[in-house]
Design an enzyme around this catalytic site. Structure first.
Site, PDB file in Angstrom:
ATOM      1  N   GLY A  49       0.953  -1.119  -0.008  1.00  0.00           N
ATOM      2  CA  GLY A  49       0.034   0.113  -0.067  1.00  0.00           C
ATOM      3  C   GLY A  49       1.071   1.065   0.005  1.00  0.00           C
ATOM      4  O   GLY A  49       1.897   1.347  -0.785  1.00  0.00           O
ATOM      5  N   GLU A  50       0.724   2.135   1.084  1.00  0.00           N
ATOM      6  CA  GLU A  50       1.593   3.158   1.236  1.00  0.00           C
ATOM      7  C   GLU A  50       1.962   3.241   2.339  1.00  0.00           C
ATOM      8  O   GLU A  50       1.157   3.404   3.501  1.00  0.00           O
ATOM      9  CB  GLU A  50       0.427   4.648   0.640  1.00  0.00           C
ATOM     10  CG  GLU A  50       1.411   5.822   0.741  1.00  0.00           C
ATOM     11  CD  GLU A  50       2.638   5.650   0.196  1.00  0.00           C
ATOM     12  OE1 GLU A  50       2.580   5.536  -1.154  1.00  0.00           O
ATOM     13  OE2 GLU A  50       3.749   6.382   0.265  1.00  0.00           O
ATOM     14  N   SER A  51       3.432   3.207   2.519  1.00  0.00           N
ATOM     15  CA  SER A  51       3.676   3.127   3.747  1.00  0.00           C
ATOM     16  C   SER A  51       3.631   4.197   4.715  1.00  0.00           C
ATOM     17  O   SER A  51       3.586   4.043   6.067  1.00  0.00           O
ATOM     18  CB  SER A  51       5.338   2.738   3.884  1.00  0.00           C
ATOM     19  OG  SER A  51       6.007   3.837   3.008  1.00  0.00           O
ATOM     20  N   CYS A  78       5.897  -5.492   0.403  1.00  0.00           N
ATOM     21  CA  CYS A  78       6.088  -4.068  -0.173  1.00  0.00           C
ATOM     22  C   CYS A  78       6.046  -2.981   0.904  1.00  0.00           C
ATOM     23  O   CYS A  78       6.800  -3.056   1.689  1.00  0.00           O
ATOM     24  CB  CYS A  78       5.175  -4.101  -1.378  1.00  0.00           C
ATOM     25  SG  CYS A  78       5.705  -2.606  -2.447  1.00  0.00           S
ATOM     26  N   ARG A  98      12.879   3.073  -0.314  1.00  0.00           N
ATOM     27  CA  ARG A  98      11.452   3.015  -0.970  1.00  0.00           C
ATOM     28  C   ARG A  98      11.695   3.512  -2.508  1.00  0.00           C
ATOM     29  O   ARG A  98      12.641   4.090  -2.979  1.00  0.00           O
ATOM     30  CB  ARG A  98      10.613   4.338  -0.138  1.00  0.00           C
ATOM     31  CG  ARG A  98      10.225   3.950   1.175  1.00  0.00           C
ATOM     32  CD  ARG A  98       9.558   5.006   1.682  1.00  0.00           C
ATOM     33  NE  ARG A  98       8.140   5.211   0.977  1.00  0.00           N
ATOM     34  CZ  ARG A  98       7.433   6.344   1.075  1.00  0.00           C
ATOM     35  NH1 ARG A  98       7.994   7.314   1.844  1.00  0.00           N
ATOM     36  NH2 ARG A  98       6.191   6.284   0.452  1.00  0.00           N
ATOM     37  N   ARG A 127       6.051   0.139  -7.928  1.00  0.00           N
ATOM     38  CA  ARG A 127       6.914   1.179  -6.982  1.00  0.00           C
ATOM     39  C   ARG A 127       7.242   0.499  -5.982  1.00  0.00           C
ATOM     40  O   ARG A 127       7.337   1.153  -4.717  1.00  0.00           O
ATOM     41  CB  ARG A 127       5.842   2.251  -6.704  1.00  0.00           C
ATOM     42  CG  ARG A 127       5.308   3.131  -7.597  1.00  0.00           C
ATOM     43  CD  ARG A 127       4.542   4.183  -7.440  1.00  0.00           C
ATOM     44  NE  ARG A 127       3.460   3.824  -6.340  1.00  0.00           N
ATOM     45  CZ  ARG A 127       2.145   3.355  -6.824  1.00  0.00           C
ATOM     46  NH1 ARG A 127       1.850   2.958  -7.987  1.00  0.00           N
ATOM     47  NH2 ARG A 127       1.408   3.011  -5.742  1.00  0.00           N
ATOM     48  N   HIS A 162       4.586  -8.365  -4.796  1.00  0.00           N
ATOM     49  CA  HIS A 162       3.134  -8.452  -4.154  1.00  0.00           C
ATOM     50  C   HIS A 162       2.907  -9.945  -4.536  1.00  0.00           C
ATOM     51  O   HIS A 162       2.183 -10.198  -5.562  1.00  0.00           O
ATOM     52  CB  HIS A 162       2.357  -7.467  -5.168  1.00  0.00           C
ATOM     53  CG  HIS A 162       2.453  -6.081  -4.506  1.00  0.00           C
ATOM     54  ND1 HIS A 162       1.299  -5.795  -3.693  1.00  0.00           N
ATOM     55  CD2 HIS A 162       3.099  -5.408  -4.952  1.00  0.00           C
ATOM     56  CE1 HIS A 162       1.836  -4.374  -3.541  1.00  0.00           C
ATOM     57  NE2 HIS A 162       2.740  -4.309  -4.374  1.00  0.00           N
ATOM     58  N   GLU A 164       0.340 -11.599  -3.343  1.00  0.00           N
ATOM     59  CA  GLU A 164      -0.944 -11.743  -3.559  1.00  0.00           C
ATOM     60  C   GLU A 164      -1.608 -11.499  -4.670  1.00  0.00           C
ATOM     61  O   GLU A 164      -2.756 -11.619  -4.987  1.00  0.00           O
ATOM     62  CB  GLU A 164      -1.615 -10.810  -2.332  1.00  0.00           C
ATOM     63  CG  GLU A 164      -1.780  -9.449  -2.544  1.00  0.00           C
ATOM     64  CD  GLU A 164      -0.530  -8.605  -2.586  1.00  0.00           C
ATOM     65  OE1 GLU A 164       0.721  -9.184  -2.442  1.00  0.00           O
ATOM     66  OE2 GLU A 164      -0.671  -7.360  -2.650  1.00  0.00           O
TER      67      GLU A 164
HETATM   68  N1  GLN Z   1       5.959   2.844  -2.786  1.00  0.00           N
HETATM   69  C1  GLN Z   1       5.334   2.362  -1.904  1.00  0.00           C
HETATM   70  C2  GLN Z   1       5.837   2.935  -0.449  1.00  0.00           C
HETATM   71  O1  GLN Z   1       6.612   3.442  -0.543  1.00  0.00           O
HETATM   72  C3  GLN Z   1       5.109   1.005  -1.617  1.00  0.00           C
HETATM   73  C4  GLN Z   1       4.434   0.202  -2.707  1.00  0.00           C
HETATM   74  C5  GLN Z   1       3.551  -0.968  -2.780  1.00  0.00           C
HETATM   75  O2  GLN Z   1       3.338  -1.266  -1.309  1.00  0.00           O
HETATM   76  N2  GLN Z   1       3.182  -1.520  -3.683  1.00  0.00           N
HETATM   77  O3  GLN Z   1       5.110   3.117   0.531  1.00  0.00           O
END
Ligand code: GLN
Length: 187
Positions: A49-51, A78, A98, A127, A162, A164
């Site tokens: 997701g987005e850390s 991720c 990241r 990403r 990922h 999943e």
């Molecule tokens: N780029 C995201 C981050 O820095 C991680 C990307 C992902 O979980 N697919 O959190």
């Protein structure tokens, strides 16, 4: 035998896909949004997701403290790997960079050779981070261009990609093996 009870951190990101894959493996899945839901879990998955969002929401709901006290295996994928590293929750002795593969080639798929799995695993990178430094207790299980993208430290398994998002359940199975192994050790 009682099914394993595995939590999936469900504050943001790809928790539904992880939950679906775990259900295919006959696991009892709990979507974790509150600290008290850690009770009785045999393991936990932290999705991608987005850390930065994960960190903010985990602190807001007290999930960071609950995770620090949690003693069972954890699988971070991720963004889930990022939050476990030295620079975030400090639970795994790695430092993670990241968006390491660059923003242009941000997303790609590749076949990974994974230690302990006999044929390549299709891996989806979005990403994605990579592991920049590993401590002495960390075992690197797969690399892309010499960069670790799958690693284990004790009861922690971390992946830069990922697992999943494909049909291949083998990494989740590897995590469940780790959960059973740890239960054996603790019993
Ligand atoms: N780029 C995201 C981050 O820095 C991680 C990307 C992902 O979980 N697919 O959190």
């Amino acid at each position: 035998m009682k099914p394993l009870r595995i939590g999936v951190l469900a504050v943001q990101g790809n928790f539904r896909e992880h939950a679906q894959m775990l259900r295919r493996l006959a696991v009892d899945v709990v979507e974790v949004r509150k600290p008290e839901q850690f009770e009785g879990l045999d393991g936990l998955v932290i999705p991608g997701g987005e850390s930065t969002t994960f960190m903010r929401l985990m602190r807001l709901y007290g999930l960071d403290t609950a995770l620090a006290e949690f003693a069972a295996p954890v699988f971070g994928t991720c963004a889930g790997m990022i939050v476990l590293d030295r620079n975030h929750l400090g639970l795994v002795d790695v430092s993670v960079r990241r968006n390491a593969f660059g923003r242009q080639v941000a997303s790609f798929e590749t076949d990974l050779d994974v230690t302990g799995i006999d044929s390549p695993v299709r891996a989806v990178f979005i990403r994605a981070p990579w592991v920049e430094e590993v401590g002495p207790g960390v075992e690197v299980l797969a690399e892309v261009d010499g960069r670790p993208v799958l690693a284990r430290e004790g009861r922690f398994l971390v992946a830069a990609f990922h697992p999943e998002l494909t049909d291949d359940t083998r990494l989740h199975e590897q995590f469940l093996d780790l959960v059973r192994e740890e239960q054996g050790v603790r019993a």
